[in-house]
Design a protein around this motif. Structure first.
Motif: not given
Length: 348
Positions: A15-20, A25-27, A75-78
């Motif tokens: 449930s915490t995993q992103l669509p990517t 670690w958490f939301r 997300g997709e950002r460093v």
């Protein structure tokens, strides 16, 4: 651990995993390569095969051409591009091998092979002539030429898994094998090669048990090592402290100590430590990071996905829930057809 609690823990990670495919670690939190893999292994244990594979494919897409990942992503950002930590980079081999042991899917193993190969080549490329593997490549100043006991122990295990992957796929890995032998000798016999330029990490429990968990120190020496500081790190009826001088037990360190205990045959201690963890689970399946027992409070106010992953790895090792249950408790061997045939012949 009841099946319901296992599935609830796995569902929390999913449930915490992103669509990517990234697992923060958490939301709203960061993702780092090591903890991302720890959580992904939890998904595999819980039967969330597609989600686990999405996690590894996210890493494959984010991998730098030189084989590494940076310290943290939002997300997709460093989120932290200051360094690439070698133990973070190496851990994908442990996760991918774990997923193969769980599913038996050679097609996926082959798909991830180039990612694993580039990662391990990067890591071995940062090995010192004296055997230790340097902690990190600093993106501003170059190689940080010091080493961590815990980090190198984790790499030692990851190299074992990478070698098993290579053997299964019929790929060469001579350099990794030589590097692992040198690293194991240094972890076992050259403590002077660690913590040379910063404060010693010996107060951390992971420095105590990780060389045993990884297999770098085994047999009587491993049992003596665990016995020597057991009372210093293990709080009765509570679990394993994160650091020796603080009244704070942490769930992930306790789970990893459970694996180390199973590795050296201290099964009763492992089972007791696991029983003591139940109080730290929340209704949604998540687990508190740790507990300050002098104050009776959970701290910090975080329930990380990687803690949930560590719990599932300990539960699997104790209860043999999946074919990967022996990942951290028994030496890993290639699963090639020739190897499997030789094992069948030896058992006759």
């Amino acid at each position: 651990m009841r099946a319901e609690l296992i599935h609830r823990t796995c569902d929390f990670i999913a449930s915490t995993q992103l669509p990517t495919g990234a697992i923060p670690w958490f939301r709203g939190g960061i993702a780092d390569p090591w903890d991302h893999v720890e959580a992904a292994m939890g998904l595999s244990i819980g039967g969330r095969v597609e989600e686990a594979e999405a996690a590894y494919r996210w890493l494959a897409r984010r991998q730098h051409a030189d084989g590494y990942w940076l310290a943290a992503y939002d997300g997709e950002r460093v989120a932290d591009g200051t360094r690439a930590e070698t133990n973070f980079v190496a851990y994908i081999a442990t996760g991918v091998w774990h997923h193969f042991l769980t599913t038996g899917d050679r097609t996926f193993l082959r798909e991830l092979w180039p990612t694993v190969q580039r990662a391990m080549d990067f890591v071995i490329g940062l090995q010192a002539p004296t055997g230790e593997i340097y902690w990190a490549l600093d993106t501003r100043t170059g190689i940080n030429r010091d080493a961590l006991v815990t980090g190198c122990s984790s790499i030692y295990k990851s190299l074992e898994c990478a070698i098993a992957i290579a053997g299964t796929l019929g790929e060469p890995c001579t350099r990794w094998m030589a590097g692992r032998r040198a690293l194991g000798f240094t972890l076992s016999r050259r403590p002077d090669r660690f913590d040379r330029t910063w404060e010693s990490k010996a107060r951390y429990s992971m420095d105590w048990f990780y060389p045993v968990l990884s297999g770098a120190i085994g047999g009587d020496r491993a049992r003596a090592r665990i016995d020597a500081r057991w009372s210093e790190f293990v709080e009765p009826d509570m679990g394993c402290r994160c650091v020796a001088d603080q009244p704070w037990v942490t769930v992930a360190e306790t789970c990893e100590l459970i694996l180390a205990c199973l590795k050296i045959g201290r099964d009763a201690d492992a089972a007791l430590l696991f029983e003591q963890l139940a109080r730290h689970q929340v209704e949604d399946g998540s687990w508190w990071t740790g507990h300050v027992f002098t104050d009776g409070v959970n701290w910090p106010d975080e329930r990380p996905t990687w803690t949930a992953g560590a719990v599932l790895l300990a539960a699997d090792a104790l209860q043999a829930l999946t074919p990967a249950s022996g990942l951290f408790t028994t030496p890993q061997q290639p699963r090639s057809e020739a190897f499997e045939h030789s094992q069948r012949v030896r058992r006759r």
